[in-house]
Write an enzyme that holds these catalytic residues in place. Sequence first.
Site, short mmCIF file in Angstrom:
data_model
loop_
_atom_site.label_atom_id
_atom_site.label_comp_id
_atom_site.label_asym_id
_atom_site.label_seq_id
_atom_site.Cartn_x
_atom_site.Cartn_y
_atom_site.Cartn_z
CB SER A 663 -3.01 10.82 -4.89
OG SER A 663 -3.13 10.02 -3.74
CE LYS A 706 -3.03 6.00 -5.19
NZ LYS A 706 -2.85 7.36 -5.68
#
Length: 767
Positions: A663, A706
């Site tokens: 990611s 996140k």
Amino acid sequence: MAVFPIYNILVVPDAYIYFKAEYYRQYAGKPPVQDEKVILIVAKEDLPRTELTNDSFYPIGLSGVITEVSDNGFVVIRTKNRVNIDDVAVYRDHTIDLSISRRRDIDDLEPEEDAQKLAGVKKALKEFSENFRWASAAKRYIENWDSIGEAAVVMSPWMQNSNAERYAILAEDSRKKRAEMLERIIYENLEMNKVNQEAAQAQEEDHQKLYRENAIRKQMEYLQRELDELHPEEVTDLRKLEIKIEEAGMNETALKEAQKVLGRLKHEGQNSAESALLYDYLDFLTSLPWKKEKAKDIDLDEAEKVLDEDHFGLKKVKERIIQQIAVMSLKRQQAGSILLFVGAPGTGKTSIGQSIAKALQREYVRVSLGGVRDEADIRGHRRTYIGAMPGRIMDGIQKSGVSNPVMVLDEVDKLYGSYNGDPASALLEVLDPEQNSTFTDHYLNVPFDLSNVMFICTANSLDTIPEPLLNRMEVIQFQGYTPTEKFQIARRHLLPKALKAVGLKENQVVVTDEALEQIISDYTREGGVRGLKKRMDTLCRTAAVQLVRGKGKVLRVTPKKLREVLDMAPLHHRQVPESAKPGVVTGLAWTSVGGEILYIETMLTRGAGKLIITGQLGDVMKESAQIAVSLVKSYFPEQAEVFEKNDLHIHVPDGATPKDGPSAGITLTTALASLVTEKPVSPAVAMTGEVSLRGGVNPIGGLPEKLMAAQRAGVKKVFIPAQNKEDLRDVAQEVKDQLEIVPVSEVSDVLKALKLQVKAPAKKKNA
Ligand code: ADP
């Protein structure tokens, strides 16, 4: 003349032979008629008349006359002499035609010898009949016989000789030999009967012994019970076990095993080494909840209330749990699909399991699977091992004391396979509704029904859970809490609980709102509330000490006092820095403890095109770095040679923490673009997304965590993969309110938005 086929019947000349009329009718093919002449022929096989053929017969038969057809269904045939069957013709209608001729005997039997033999047989038979109640009737009957043949014919139904043996007697021409043959089979069969009788008698004696033994045992048990009642304090351990076995309500297999082991224990004596093991086993076996619990009726509203009382927030989780309870109660089942709660530590996974038990009014038991490597931890050791123990599942069942607890299997993501078998596959068996009604723990060695246990599993992440196990379960995500939620949880639950635990009244610790907010922001760093709970506990303990020392009845906690009361330095929270530098970009990572921000730092140094990567990056992340380099070279062809003339160093700080996953691709690419264009990117801009070699942005996991981390760290704008837009529904509104979230599908969109593409992009090169 009638033709009467016989099979396995002893026939001799000059004797009266009895047949059932029905039997005669069947085989002779017509009813018996008084005074009719009959030829008896011996069939080689036992066939019905309709299946007989020309070849079915032996060549010697016997002639006779029907002397009586009695009212009670008997036919008496007086046999005469033997005949040769010269020809047989069996017709379609099953009638049999014979052509016969007389077969003469060899007349070599002396009358005295005959009489002697007959006397011997009569004597032996009379003696034999002594054993029976009908002896006197038999004796009179035996007296009336006047040939040995007659005796043999009467006895023949009880004789064990074959059809061929019987025919051989008929076929013998010598009268002397025939008499000897008859004599022999009579004596042989008598002996055989005697042996049988003796065996039967011996068997009967054995049985009697057994009956007697059982009767004595029952009597002893009864007396023992009486004694126990008189002196309950003196009941022996063995007897206690016996009582426990009787009362445990085990299934049949278990009861058998228990009794077997009890037998061995009695046999071993109580002081042998083995006996301790046997004793422990029985103790465990009998303490298991063998009796089935009935399903209770559950009031959904009531259940919902219980869940709400214990936990703040968790709306989606609670909804899903209520659905599950509704389905179970509809189907009148005690277990439904297996739920897997996934999320950071301290997000309430285990404790909501406890609330579910409370809502269902069932027992709760927690089984920790963290670090389990050995299959035996789940399924137990075989009893032949020294130190054998039941597995954790059965241990949990025993602790719960019921057959239908709510069982929370904690940390299923921390099972490891090893040379000692695969614990995950053992767990699969536990969870499989097809198999778990007869789950057999190795130690227990008898099946136990787990089908009424409601299993709930918890895990921090899905990555390490084996696929087959994961397929069995229904995943429910615990996202972690926003600061506002944490605030409420502390106020409503953690603080009151902590006060209660140390025995303080509610008003004895007063924490101001500002102090609580500061505890959350500066003294904890987590997605869950475990640290927050610890801080609350510390506050209450400090207050308790103060109270006991007489230094004041109330502890007032303000932001200023936190450092002292909590006795810890504020945690260094990673906050985005003020200033920006080319080549450094903020990324977002997801770890098992929640979301985190991270910086990707890049730098060019003099060299010859080497790529240096530091910061404990995993293989996947290293590959992302290489993709990023290639992409940037193609986006900025004029700058490409910079990479050849210099070494490129990529570093992700916080080197002690291993990092991996795809990611960071978008962040790496952006950092390099910023480096080559020498344009800084604001640290308040963060991003997450996997990047393909074509520059497409692929979706990532853990978005809510996140974004929460980004907001906490002071990030203002976040680029996310367009394909993750759906996940925004799971993100708390207060987080969304404070962030500018930009979905992108190409990494070039990010570069454009950040004005990093001053020079011509790659596409133009080809144009
Ligand atoms: P996990 O199993 O996810 O690691 P726990 O269930 O052990 O977390 O939770 C840790 C503590 O936090 C427990 O005391 C629990 O009661 C509390 N807690 C967690 N979430 C909530 C919530 N939403 N409301 C109230 N208390 C909570």
